[in-house]
Design a protein around this motif. Structure first.
Motif, mmCIF file in Angstrom:
data_model
loop_
_atom_site.group_PDB
_atom_site.id
_atom_site.type_symbol
_atom_site.label_atom_id
_atom_site.label_comp_id
_atom_site.label_asym_id
_atom_site.label_seq_id
_atom_site.Cartn_x
_atom_site.Cartn_y
_atom_site.Cartn_z
ATOM 1 N N ALA A 1 -71.700 -120.189 -69.945
ATOM 2 C CA ALA A 1 -72.619 -119.061 -69.766
ATOM 3 C C ALA A 1 -73.162 -118.557 -71.093
ATOM 4 C CB ALA A 1 -71.912 -117.936 -69.021
ATOM 5 N N ASN A 2 -72.319 -118.459 -72.105
ATOM 6 C CA ASN A 2 -72.757 -117.897 -73.377
ATOM 7 C C ASN A 2 -73.715 -118.800 -74.135
ATOM 8 O OD1 ASN A 2 -71.656 -115.237 -73.671
ATOM 9 N ND2 ASN A 2 -69.638 -116.159 -73.758
ATOM 10 N N LEU A 3 -73.773 -120.077 -73.775
ATOM 11 C CA LEU A 3 -74.761 -120.951 -74.390
ATOM 12 C C LEU A 3 -76.150 -120.722 -73.795
ATOM 13 C CD1 LEU A 3 -72.684 -124.194 -74.884
ATOM 14 C CD2 LEU A 3 -73.561 -122.665 -76.628
ATOM 15 N N PHE A 4 -76.243 -119.855 -72.785
ATOM 16 C CA PHE A 4 -77.541 -119.439 -72.255
ATOM 17 C C PHE A 4 -77.815 -117.974 -72.587
ATOM 18 C CE2 PHE A 4 -76.397 -123.208 -69.962
ATOM 19 C CZ PHE A 4 -77.593 -123.896 -69.875
ATOM 20 N N HIS A 5 -77.079 -117.471 -73.568
ATOM 21 C CA HIS A 5 -77.290 -116.118 -74.089
ATOM 22 C C HIS A 5 -78.291 -116.243 -75.234
ATOM 23 C CE1 HIS A 5 -76.725 -112.285 -75.914
ATOM 24 N NE2 HIS A 5 -75.509 -112.038 -75.462
ATOM 25 N N HIS A 6 -79.532 -115.826 -75.007
ATOM 26 C CA HIS A 6 -80.582 -116.024 -76.006
ATOM 27 C C HIS A 6 -80.297 -115.242 -77.293
ATOM 28 C CE1 HIS A 6 -84.553 -117.319 -77.268
ATOM 29 N NE2 HIS A 6 -84.817 -116.076 -77.663
ATOM 30 N N GLY A 7 -79.537 -114.159 -77.175
ATOM 31 C CA GLY A 7 -79.190 -113.397 -78.365
ATOM 32 C C GLY A 7 -78.440 -114.227 -79.381
ATOM 33 N N TYR A 8 -77.596 -115.153 -78.916
ATOM 34 C CA TYR A 8 -76.889 -116.040 -79.832
ATOM 35 C C TYR A 8 -77.850 -117.050 -80.472
ATOM 36 C CZ TYR A 8 -72.443 -114.397 -77.883
ATOM 37 O OH TYR A 8 -71.372 -113.635 -77.494
ATOM 38 N N TRP A 9 -78.756 -117.590 -79.680
ATOM 39 C CA TRP A 9 -79.713 -118.566 -80.221
ATOM 40 C C TRP A 9 -80.620 -117.930 -81.262
ATOM 41 C CZ3 TRP A 9 -78.739 -123.409 -79.896
ATOM 42 C CH2 TRP A 9 -78.039 -123.917 -78.803
ATOM 43 N N GLN A 10 -80.964 -116.647 -81.081
ATOM 44 C CA GLN A 10 -81.738 -115.969 -82.123
ATOM 45 C C GLN A 10 -81.012 -116.040 -83.461
ATOM 46 O OE1 GLN A 10 -81.998 -112.259 -79.595
ATOM 47 N NE2 GLN A 10 -83.928 -112.065 -80.731
ATOM 48 N N ARG A 11 -79.712 -115.875 -83.432
ATOM 49 C CA ARG A 11 -78.932 -115.859 -84.665
ATOM 50 C C ARG A 11 -78.836 -117.240 -85.298
ATOM 51 N NH1 ARG A 11 -78.397 -111.625 -81.878
ATOM 52 N NH2 ARG A 11 -77.574 -109.671 -82.755
ATOM 53 N N ALA B 1 -80.044 -117.510 -89.490
ATOM 54 C CA ALA B 1 -79.169 -117.948 -90.580
ATOM 55 C C ALA B 1 -79.997 -118.406 -91.769
ATOM 56 C CB ALA B 1 -78.269 -119.078 -90.106
ATOM 57 N N ARG B 2 -79.501 -118.118 -92.966
ATOM 58 C CA ARG B 2 -80.204 -118.471 -94.195
ATOM 59 C C ARG B 2 -80.368 -119.986 -94.314
ATOM 60 N NH1 ARG B 2 -77.536 -115.132 -98.240
ATOM 61 N NH2 ARG B 2 -75.899 -116.725 -98.253
ATOM 62 N N ASP B 3 -79.344 -120.740 -93.919
ATOM 63 C CA ASP B 3 -79.405 -122.200 -93.937
ATOM 64 C C ASP B 3 -78.309 -122.722 -93.011
ATOM 65 O OD1 ASP B 3 -76.987 -121.947 -95.428
ATOM 66 O OD2 ASP B 3 -78.108 -121.937 -97.313
ATOM 67 N N ALA C 1 -85.807 -112.904 -87.123
ATOM 68 C CA ALA C 1 -85.447 -112.574 -88.519
ATOM 69 C C ALA C 1 -85.106 -113.835 -89.294
ATOM 70 C CB ALA C 1 -84.274 -111.587 -88.552
ATOM 71 N N ARG C 2 -86.001 -114.780 -89.243
ATOM 72 C CA ARG C 2 -85.752 -116.150 -89.689
ATOM 73 C C ARG C 2 -85.251 -116.237 -91.133
ATOM 74 N NH1 ARG C 2 -87.585 -120.188 -86.827
ATOM 75 N NH2 ARG C 2 -89.166 -118.842 -85.877
ATOM 76 N N GLY C 3 -84.138 -116.979 -91.303
ATOM 77 C CA GLY C 3 -83.622 -117.300 -92.623
ATOM 78 C C GLY C 3 -83.122 -116.116 -93.429
ATOM 79 N N SER C 4 -82.698 -115.046 -92.762
ATOM 80 C CA SER C 4 -82.370 -113.820 -93.500
ATOM 81 C C SER C 4 -80.877 -113.544 -93.646
ATOM 82 C CB SER C 4 -83.016 -112.609 -92.809
ATOM 83 O OG SER C 4 -82.462 -112.409 -91.515
ATOM 84 N N GLN C 5 -80.013 -114.271 -92.924
ATOM 85 C CA GLN C 5 -78.607 -113.867 -92.852
ATOM 86 C C GLN C 5 -77.660 -114.847 -93.535
ATOM 87 O OE1 GLN C 5 -77.896 -110.745 -91.268
ATOM 88 N NE2 GLN C 5 -80.132 -110.776 -91.509
ATOM 89 N N GLY D 1 -70.803 -118.827 -90.600
ATOM 90 C CA GLY D 1 -70.888 -117.589 -89.821
ATOM 91 C C GLY D 1 -70.313 -117.753 -88.435
ATOM 92 N N ALA D 2 -70.637 -118.864 -87.786
ATOM 93 C CA ALA D 2 -70.108 -119.109 -86.445
ATOM 94 C C ALA D 2 -68.591 -119.248 -86.477
ATOM 95 C CB ALA D 2 -70.750 -120.367 -85.855
ATOM 96 N N LEU D 3 -68.079 -119.926 -87.486
ATOM 97 C CA LEU D 3 -66.622 -120.082 -87.601
ATOM 98 C C LEU D 3 -65.938 -118.754 -87.901
ATOM 99 C CD1 LEU D 3 -66.456 -123.472 -89.560
ATOM 100 C CD2 LEU D 3 -66.003 -123.074 -87.131
#
Length: 484
Positions: free
Chosen positions: A238-248, A252-254, A40-44, A261-263
């Motif tokens: 471990a969570n840095l190998f969670h691909h669901g996070y990398w998708q986000r 991100a819009r930019d 969902a590139r650049g949408s959030q 968002g991460a903060l």
């Protein structure tokens, strides 16, 4: 306990609502576009992204693990767990923009490593990610099955099947966009319902503050500090190998939206974790933590039915938010490894890849040992992978760092335990108890060796060239444009 009929009604109603929300999100997006399905590139924007990080990271485990730590070891490890849960988001806030800048059309860490260090390194990272995320799915299903059975007498096979069917309906239809949309509602439910349950539990206990002060669980000792440090290292790695996070990261819009968002995700995660763990401390303080993992439920058992229903709804929202992220993340991870795969393959993989985890979730009662092994493997790989963002890092250095990380985990365990058997137990977790030595050894050895060997070698791939190495992905014409 709630009436079984009421519990089933709540389960079906909540899951049906998420299905409707997820499917509607898919109808508003370019449904025929594989890239939209996976990133969902650049949408959030920042708020949507922050709530998504929150909902994706918190699962039904928050109702069991932090309270158990609080009831047994006190507030120290709870604080460590809270920092650990937020830690990956802080890393994404700083590492994410850097990776987006190098490969703007990328999809995740494993894809970056394939371009940077070759297919073997990427496959190793993909294998660890699949193991970690698969175990995460299984753990969530075990947790929600037990929770609904405990609170409502619903057979766990029914609960697990309902959660899988509902989440697969909207993730196979709309992909990441559906998960992002449902995350907003799920995160709101989690914040409200956990707060309601915590307030009701505190109000329902006589002299809660005095009981907690007298318990001694507010103190911090060596064991508590070591447990906190172990959790921070293990969970962050471990969570840095969670691909669901990398998708986000790419949704991100930019870069500014990603950082903010991460903060936001980290800032909201910490108090929720402290709240859950604090209920464990309170439960032990008033003598209700006979089974530490069930501390929250012991506190709420005698409260009005509406509070028990709130806890049940909380568990369903938690598990749906993490499972839908994992389902889409697992499929997207495999698609990123095989660019020739199309949208139909991605939808099929969403179902197929989750089936082994579903079987484990139906038959297992605990998957903590597998979780810890996956965490340790992630700790071995973490610094060699992130050092790929440094232009000097070489392929030889990465593999040397990985070997050193394995040796460091075992060597530190050998020093800490003083015996070969103890070292083997320390890295294999037969009692499902994490210890600091293997994680610290893995991180230190892998990072130092990767750095030193990189200084001695010569880079072979310029970071500026990686975007041009991305292969064409299978796609079809997108549907009408939409907002998020």
């Amino acid at each position: 306990m709630l009436a079984t009929s009421l519990s089933v009604l709540l389960l079906v109603a909540v899951l049906a609502a998420f299905v409707i929300i997820g499917v509607r999100a898919g109808r508003q997006g370019p449904r025929a576009d594989l890239d939209d399905f996976t990133v969902a590139r650049g949408s959030q924007g920042p708020l949507a992204l922050g709530l998504s990080f929150l909902a994706s990271g918190l699962g039904a485990w928050i109702l069991f693990a932090p309270p158990e730590l609080g009831a047994i070891l006190g507030i120290g490890p709870v604080i460590g767990y809270a920092v650990a849960a937020a830690g990956p988001f802080l890393v994404f806030a700083f590492v994410g923009p850097r990776l987006r800048g190098i490969v703007p059309s990328g999809q995740g860490l494993s894809e970056f490593l394939r371009l940077r260090f070759g297919r073997a390194a990427s496959r190793l990272v993909t294998a660890v990610s699949l193991l970690y995320m698969g175990v995460f799915v299984a753990a969530e299903l075990v947790a929600i099955g037990g929770l609904v059975e405990l609170l409502g007498g619903v057979p766990r096979q029914l609960t697990v099947s309902a959660v899988l069917v509902a989440t697969l309906i909207y993730t196979t239809y709309a992909g990441l966009r559906a998960s992002l949309r449902t995350d907003r509602w799920q995160s709101g439910l989690v914040i409200v319902l956990l707060t309601v349950a915590a307030v009701a539990a505190v109000v329902g206990v006589d002299r809660p503050a005095a009981s907690v002060r007298a318990s001694g669980l507010l103190g911090v000792d060596r064991v508590g500090l070591e447990s906190a440090a172990t959790l921070i290292l293990a969970v962050t790695a471990a969570n840095l190998f969670h691909h669901g996070y990398w998708q986000r990261v790419w949704s991100a819009r930019d870069d500014r939206a990603l950082r903010q968002g991460a903060l936001i995700g980290a800032a909201v995660t910490i108090p929720l974790m402290l709240m859950a763990g604090g209920l464990g401390v309170l439960s032990a303080s008033v003598g209700l933590a006979e089974v530490p993992a069930l501390s929250i439920f012991a506190l709420t058992a005698e409260l009005p039915t509406v509070v028990i229903a709130a806890v049940l709804l909380l568990g369903i929202a938690l598990v749906a938010s993490s499972v839908d992220t994992l389902e889409n993340g697992l499929a997207a991870l495999l698609v990123s490894e095989r660019p020739s795969l199309g949208l139909g393959h991605a939808r099929l993989l969403t179902v197929v890849i989750v089936l082994p985890a579903a079987v484990v979730g139906l038959v297992a009662t605990s998957v903590l040992q597998l979780f810890l092994i996956a965490d340790l493997l992630a700790a071995v790989l973490l610094l060699p992978a992130l050092l790929g963002l440094w232009y000097r890092t070489t392929t030889t250095a990465v593999w040397a760092g990985i070997v050193a990380g394995v040796a460091g985990a075992f060597g530190a365990s050998l020093v800490a335990t003083g015996s070969l058997d103890g070292a083997v137990a320390s890295v294999s977790f037969p009692d499902a108890v994490p210890t600091l030595a293997p994680f610290a050894g893995a991180l230190l050895a892998s990072g130092i060796v990767t750095f030193v060997v990189s200084l001695l070698g010569r880079p072979t791939v310029a970071l500026s060239e990686l975007e041009g190495l991305l292969p064409e992905r299978a796609t079809v014409a997108p549907g009408p444009p939409s907002g998020s």
